[in-house]
Design a protein around this motif. Structure first.
Motif, PDB file in Angstrom:
ATOM      1  N   ASP A   1      71.124  14.817 -36.206  1.00 13.54           N
ATOM      2  CA  ASP A   1      71.354  13.506 -36.794  1.00 13.54           C
ATOM      3  C   ASP A   1      70.210  12.670 -36.696  1.00 13.54           C
ATOM      4  O   ASP A   1      70.130  11.604 -37.203  1.00 13.54           O
ATOM      5  CB  ASP A   1      71.849  13.657 -35.057  1.00 13.54           C
ATOM      6  CG  ASP A   1      72.983  14.055 -34.486  1.00 13.54           C
ATOM      7  OD1 ASP A   1      73.504  14.665 -35.655  1.00 13.54           O
ATOM      8  OD2 ASP A   1      73.549  13.857 -33.665  1.00 13.54           O
TER       9      ASP A   1
ATOM     10  N   ALA B   1      69.032  12.151 -40.160  1.00 12.94           N
ATOM     11  CA  ALA B   1      70.423  10.999 -40.935  1.00 12.94           C
ATOM     12  C   ALA B   1      70.130   9.637 -41.041  1.00 12.94           C
ATOM     13  O   ALA B   1      69.654   9.103 -41.539  1.00 12.94           O
ATOM     14  CB  ALA B   1      71.368  11.591 -39.990  1.00 12.94           C
TER      15      ALA B   1
ATOM     16  N   ILE C   1      67.096   8.598 -42.454  1.00  9.64           N
ATOM     17  CA  ILE C   1      67.470   8.310 -44.151  1.00  9.64           C
ATOM     18  C   ILE C   1      68.651   6.882 -44.226  1.00  9.64           C
ATOM     19  O   ILE C   1      68.309   5.905 -45.244  1.00  9.64           O
ATOM     20  CB  ILE C   1      68.219   9.869 -44.571  1.00  9.64           C
ATOM     21  CG1 ILE C   1      67.482  10.695 -44.923  1.00  9.64           C
ATOM     22  CG2 ILE C   1      69.408   9.065 -45.922  1.00  9.64           C
ATOM     23  CD1 ILE C   1      67.965  11.368 -45.297  1.00  9.64           C
ATOM     24  N   ASN C   2      69.535   7.138 -43.269  1.00  9.28           N
ATOM     25  CA  ASN C   2      70.509   5.606 -43.409  1.00  9.28           C
ATOM     26  C   ASN C   2      70.757   5.425 -41.925  1.00  9.28           C
ATOM     27  O   ASN C   2      71.878   6.071 -41.521  1.00  9.28           O
ATOM     28  CB  ASN C   2      71.324   5.806 -44.253  1.00  9.28           C
ATOM     29  CG  ASN C   2      72.164   4.256 -44.950  1.00  9.28           C
ATOM     30  OD1 ASN C   2      72.125   3.920 -43.625  1.00  9.28           O
ATOM     31  ND2 ASN C   2      72.925   5.094 -45.411  1.00  9.28           N
TER      32      ASN C   2
ATOM     33  N   PHE D   1      72.727   2.915 -40.581  1.00  8.50           N
ATOM     34  CA  PHE D   1      73.825   2.583 -40.812  1.00  8.50           C
ATOM     35  C   PHE D   1      75.237   4.033 -41.270  1.00  8.50           C
ATOM     36  O   PHE D   1      76.091   4.049 -40.090  1.00  8.50           O
ATOM     37  CB  PHE D   1      74.214   1.663 -41.891  1.00  8.50           C
ATOM     38  CG  PHE D   1      73.509   0.504 -41.218  1.00  8.50           C
ATOM     39  CD1 PHE D   1      73.862  -0.196 -40.520  1.00  8.50           C
ATOM     40  CD2 PHE D   1      72.850   0.095 -42.339  1.00  8.50           C
ATOM     41  CE1 PHE D   1      72.458  -1.235 -40.072  1.00  8.50           C
ATOM     42  CE2 PHE D   1      71.348  -0.678 -41.801  1.00  8.50           C
ATOM     43  CZ  PHE D   1      71.931  -1.041 -41.001  1.00  8.50           C
ATOM     44  N   ALA D   2      74.874   4.976 -42.021  1.00  6.51           N
ATOM     45  CA  ALA D   2      75.968   5.705 -42.121  1.00  6.51           C
ATOM     46  C   ALA D   2      75.927   6.426 -40.771  1.00  6.51           C
ATOM     47  O   ALA D   2      76.847   7.235 -40.974  1.00  6.51           O
ATOM     48  CB  ALA D   2      75.610   6.313 -43.089  1.00  6.51           C
ATOM     49  N   ALA D   3      74.753   6.678 -40.421  1.00  6.25           N
ATOM     50  CA  ALA D   3      74.293   7.975 -38.833  1.00  6.25           C
ATOM     51  C   ALA D   3      75.187   7.331 -37.853  1.00  6.25           C
ATOM     52  O   ALA D   3      75.570   8.372 -37.370  1.00  6.25           O
ATOM     53  CB  ALA D   3      73.099   7.992 -38.881  1.00  6.25           C
ATOM     54  N   ARG D   4      75.052   5.566 -37.847  1.00  6.89           N
ATOM     55  CA  ARG D   4      75.674   5.305 -36.836  1.00  6.89           C
ATOM     56  C   ARG D   4      77.619   5.431 -36.856  1.00  6.89           C
ATOM     57  O   ARG D   4      78.300   5.909 -35.794  1.00  6.89           O
ATOM     58  CB  ARG D   4      75.599   3.590 -36.408  1.00  6.89           C
ATOM     59  CG  ARG D   4      74.936   3.271 -34.855  1.00  6.89           C
ATOM     60  CD  ARG D   4      74.611   1.970 -35.047  1.00  6.89           C
ATOM     61  NE  ARG D   4      75.630   1.101 -34.447  1.00  6.89           N
ATOM     62  CZ  ARG D   4      75.387   0.426 -34.411  1.00  6.89           C
ATOM     63  NH1 ARG D   4      75.056  -1.081 -34.887  1.00  6.89           N
ATOM     64  NH2 ARG D   4      76.425  -0.427 -33.625  1.00  6.89           N
ATOM     65  N   ALA D   5      78.270   5.070 -38.573  1.00  3.31           N
ATOM     66  CA  ALA D   5      78.805   5.312 -38.176  1.00  3.31           C
ATOM     67  C   ALA D   5      79.168   6.800 -38.779  1.00  3.31           C
ATOM     68  O   ALA D   5      81.306   6.665 -38.041  1.00  3.31           O
ATOM     69  CB  ALA D   5      79.141   4.795 -40.007  1.00  3.31           C
ATOM     70  N   GLY D   6      78.754   8.187 -38.612  1.00  2.00           N
ATOM     71  CA  GLY D   6      78.558   9.235 -38.162  1.00  2.00           C
ATOM     72  C   GLY D   6      78.809   9.348 -37.096  1.00  2.00           C
ATOM     73  O   GLY D   6      79.216  10.574 -37.046  1.00  2.00           O
ATOM     74  N   GLY D   7      78.854   8.898 -35.854  1.00  2.87           N
ATOM     75  CA  GLY D   7      78.584   9.048 -34.706  1.00  2.87           C
ATOM     76  C   GLY D   7      77.304   9.610 -34.072  1.00  2.87           C
ATOM     77  O   GLY D   7      77.318   9.886 -32.594  1.00  2.87           O
ATOM     78  N   VAL D   8      76.032   8.983 -34.403  1.00  2.00           N
ATOM     79  CA  VAL D   8      74.751   9.222 -34.146  1.00  2.00           C
ATOM     80  C   VAL D   8      75.021   8.144 -33.385  1.00  2.00           C
ATOM     81  O   VAL D   8      74.275   7.172 -33.278  1.00  2.00           O
ATOM     82  CB  VAL D   8      73.805  10.029 -35.536  1.00  2.00           C
ATOM     83  CG1 VAL D   8      72.680   9.684 -34.524  1.00  2.00           C
ATOM     84  CG2 VAL D   8      74.373  10.681 -36.079  1.00  2.00           C
TER      85      VAL D   8
END
Lengths: 375, 512
Positions: A235, A238, A241-242, A244-251
């Protein structure tokens, strides 16, 4: 080893080797300008560095540098710039020294308590910057710089006086001067000369290899495991690195910012432990600037546990071996600072160049595969 | 009298896309000329060419009868063209005057800024075009409409005679639009020529002297507002033929997968971006959301996913209220997500594919293991990624390469694969095939259809009408944050769809 792996290893080594070669050439130019012979200067340094006692010095210097490098790297992996390692480790050291001196415990517990307090204080102090960032959006670079000032010239200056040792001489009769009460023998991490002596001859000149080296190794191993093997590490990387993607991925990005900052501080808290083990107390001439050097080491080591170790050893070698230059007179010892700076710059540039090459290479590989499929 | 602008046969190609295909545009001096079209119709590309941001591949450009080519926006500015950007390019902590002169500062000898001269010139410009604004105010103190006026003055200050307005009303409330239109008429009365890009038809009809419609990179028509109705324009924009629905008989179950009840999202200025939206998607059903981009779709998706804070209303997943759950909890409870921008929101570009496959599912088997799934299962993740690679035809040398090595289509297939493989109960797919090649597109559509037949509830947001009509069981239209219509894909006509998407239908309803 197949061709692909060989290639990857070659690529990974290309950057640091190029950086060191470039730095050596550039430093030589400086040495020549300064009227010294670069070959004799380097020769002196290597000869000096090959002595066992000096190698012990190098390891002793590398140990806190490594821990400090890992502390900075934890932040970097999440795009956080924890400049506050400096303040965190010094504050952690003085509190740990005070707590350590005020209790009497069996050796193992005593050491564990001191380490625990140091980690707690480092983590809590870094956590302040984390909380500020998460709740008020304060940039961590600014807050950690401020917190450094508060810790070093504020809190520590005050605490040193507040916790000034009562007696003027220690148990051995040596003059104490300014500083906290000495910690009892049971609280000091013993040297590990005997471990090193297993592989080589007896260490002379009263040199002691710090036992904190083992702590540093444990920190490196845990760093690797947490970052690469746990979900927390996933997490964290992630988000780095990104986000926004991490957030969308539940982080939960806020929790990760706080977590990374606190973890960085926990490790930072251990930076001063070698010095505590050596001095047995906290005093105003406690070694400084390890926090800033750690940032350089982390950059040099590319935030990789092994890379940071190499970076710490290289910097420690330069720091330690520079002493000989003054003795032999082959060059001014300040050349070492120039070398460290050049190595760092060259490394950052070389990594970037190699990284770009690697990206292009991978894309080319993937696209040839694609066109191959269609034919 | 020569025309202010005459573009002839402008063609611009991007890899795989023909953005402008032999476009002609003639703008008479002193008129307000509207250019309208859907997203992707080629308006932006055309304006970038006109403003010197991109060269055209073919075609000629004449300004006041003289042939010109611009290598950069600076040359376009020197030739008297100015662009009023949709998103304000202002420094909030500087005054109006400082913002206006920024980058075009009049200087005194010695390199000092000549504020006296600047101030005088600003006043002159303001007077000449009837635009008033206090030049000593800080921009951060200004209202949205006033900021836009500063943007306009900035352009005029540089001597622009032709002004391009790029969707200027997108950020404004109705009263501010009125004010903008007053300003535009004032500009026109003082001799300026205006090109106005918009897709809100009622506005176009109100302000424009001439309207040019673009569709799929081509000029479809140039008309006078008196000769057309909003519905005529909408039809021109959307096209006269729509794709046919390609779905088999609906297999929607009774169970509701996703439901929204009166969901409202406010922006920083407390304006509703998502306005009281209620909808429900049953299992085995695909609900399409049509609408011109920027009408709240993105925020609606955020509200469902949990990345956007919701001001009121309720989101339910398989009947459970998830409004207060974290993104992670929602994902764990079976919410799949295909983001509209795979690179921005979907991937870790510098991480290997197998880590990308785990993203969003890292709390579940086979991606993690151990006590409370605290550890990444590197073997399980890799095996699962290999499975995705095979089943979803992700073309890659191996799963250790970084995500940025893959082409857009393969990146998208990886994302679709990772969402589908975890068998979600609800899927939110935002522009799932944007910017990918036809082969990859067909494969993604196939996957979504397949999942539908297995009972997945899908909310599909798309600007691609082929996709929307071809996949959806039912279509709702979003306009200014609201659901303005629910349509049956098999009975939909370009006229009705276009009318709802552009707000023309509401306009007509009000007029009746």
């Amino acid at each position: 080893m197949n061709k692909g792996t060989l290639r990857r290893v070659a690529l990974a080594l290309a950057a640091p080797i190029a950086a060191v070669v470039f730095a050596t050439v550039a430093s030589s130019i400086f040495l020549i300008i300064a009227g010294s012979n670069p070959f004799s200067a380097y020769g002196d340094m290597f000869e000096y560095g090959s002595r066992l006692e000096i190698q012990v010095d190098i390891l002793n210097r590398a140990t806190p540098l490594y821990i400090s490098g890992v502390a900075a790297a934890i932040g970097f992996r999440m795009n956080l710039f924890n400049i506050g390692v400096e303040g965190q480790y010094r504050l952690a050291a003085i509190v740990a020294a005070y707590v350590g001196a005020s209790v009497s415990l069996p050796a193992f517990l005593h050491v564990a308590l001191i380490l625990f307090v140091a980690m707690l204080v480092g983590g809590a102090y870094a956590g302040v910057a984390g909380v500020l960032k998460v709740t008020r959006g304060v940039n961590e670079v600014i807050s950690t710089i401020m917190l450094n000032a508060i810790a070093i010239s504020g809190l520590i200056a005050w605490l040193v006086r507040e916790w000034q040792a009562g007696g003027s001489v220690d148990a051995k009769g040596a003059n104490l001067g300014v500083g906290t009460e000495p910690i009892e023998e049971s609280g000091l991490i013993p040297n590990i000369n005997s471990w090193l002596e297993l592989f080589t001859r007896e260490i002379g000149k009263g040199k002691e290899l710090t036992g904190v080296l083992l702590v540093a190794i444990a920190v490196g191993v845990l760093y690797h495991i947490i970052l690469n093997r746990t979900r927390f590490g996933f997490d964290l990387r992630a988000s780095g690195i990104n986000p926004f993607a991490a957030r969308a991925g539940g982080v939960n990005d806020k929790r990760m910012v706080l977590g990374a900052m606190v973890l960085s501080g926990v490790v930072a808290g251990l930076v001063g432990m070698a010095e505590i083990a050596k001095l047995g107390r906290f005093s105003p001439n406690f070694v400084g600037n390890l926090g800033f050097a750690g940032i350089a080491v982390a950059l040099l080591g590319r935030n990789h546990p092994g890379g940071i170790a190499i970076g710490a050893l290289l910097f420690a070698f330069l720091d330690t071996a520079s002493g000989v230059l003054q003795v032999t007179g082959s060059a001014s010892r300040e050349i070492v600072f120039i070398m460290q700076g050049i190595i760092l710059l060259a490394a950052v540039i070389a990594y970037e160049v190699v990284q770009r090459y690697r990206i292009r290479e991978e894309a080319r590989l993937a696209s040839t595969l694609l066109s191959g499929d269609q034919e | 009298m020569p025309n202010a602008i005459e573009l002839k046969g402008i063609t611009k190609r991007f890899p795989g896309v023909l953005a402008n295909d032999n476009v002609n545009l003639t703008v008479a001096e002193g008129e307000i000329h509207a250019v309208c079209g859907e997203n992707g119709a080629g308006k932006s590309t055309l304006m970038k060419i006109l403003y010197g941001m991109q060269p055209a591949d073919e075609g000629t450009m004449e300004l006041f009868g003289e042939e010109k080519t611009f290598a950069s926006p600076n040359e376009a500015i020197d030739a008297g063209i100015g662009m009023v950007h949709q998103h304000f390019m202002l420094a909030n902590q500087l005054t109006v005057l400082e913002n206006v002169i920024l980058g075009a500062e009049p200087t005194k000898p010695g390199g000092l800024i000549d504020f006296v001269e600047a101030s005088a010139h600003l006043e002159e410009v303001g007077k000449a075009y009837g635009l008033t604004v206090d030049s000593s105010d800080l921009v951060e103190m200004l209202e949205v409409g006033e900021r836009q006026r500063v943007e306009i003055i900035k352009v005029l200050f540089r001597g622009a005679k032709i002004l391009i307005f790029d969707e200027p009303t997108a950020v404004l409330v109705p009263q501010e639009v009125e004010e903008l239109f007053r300003n535009m008429r004032e500009l026109k009365a003082n001799g300026a020529t205006i090109i106005f890009i918009d897709h809100k038809l009622e506005e176009v009809l109100e302000i424009a002297d001439t309207i040019t419609v673009l569709r799929q990179g081509r000029t479809v028509a140039t008309v006078k507002p008196d000769d057309v109705s909003a519905s005529d324009l909408a039809e021109l924009m959307v096209g006269s033929e729509l794709p046919k629905p390609q779905l088999s008989e609906s297999k929607a179950l009774e169970t509701v997968g996703l439901s929204l009840h009166e969901v409202t999202v406010l922006d920083e200025d407390n304006r509703p971006i998502v306005d009281n939206v209620s909808l429900s998607v049953r299992c085995g059903e695909i609900l399409g959301i049509a609408g011109v981009e920027g009408n709240g779709q993105h925020e609606l998706v955020g509200a469902i996913l949990g990345t956007q804070s919701v001001d009121s209303g309720e989101v339910a997943l398989m009947g459970d209220n998830i409004s207060s759950q974290s993104v992670r909890k929602r994902r764990e409870n079976g919410l799949g997500y295909i983001p509209q921008d795979r690179q921005e929101e979907g991937l870790l570009l510098t991480a290997p594919l197998w880590e990308n496959a785990a993203l969003g599912h890292q709390t579940a088997k086979p991606f993690s293991k151990g006590w409370r799934q605290w550890f990444i299962d590197r073997v399980g993740s890799r095996t699962q990624t290999e499975r995705i690679r095979e089943e979803y035809d992700v073309r890659t040398p191996n799963i250790e390469v970084s995500a940025h090595a893959l082409s857009g289509g393969n990146q998208q297939k990886l994302i679709v694969g990772r969402e589908m493989v975890s068998q979600p109960s609800v899927l939110v797919a935002s522009h799932p095939t944007r910017g990918i090649d036809v082969g990859a597109q067909a494969s993604v559509w196939g996957q979504i259809r397949e999942a539908r037949s297995q009972g997945l509830a899908t909310l599909l947001i798309s600007a691609d009408l082929d996709e929307l009509i071809g996949l959806s069981d039912s279509i709702v239209v979003m306009f200014r944050g609201q659901i303005v219509a629910q349509l049956d894909p098999s009975e939909i006509t370009p006229r009705t769809l276009g009318a709802y998407m552009t707000g023309a239908a509401m306009e007509e309803a009000e007029n009746e």
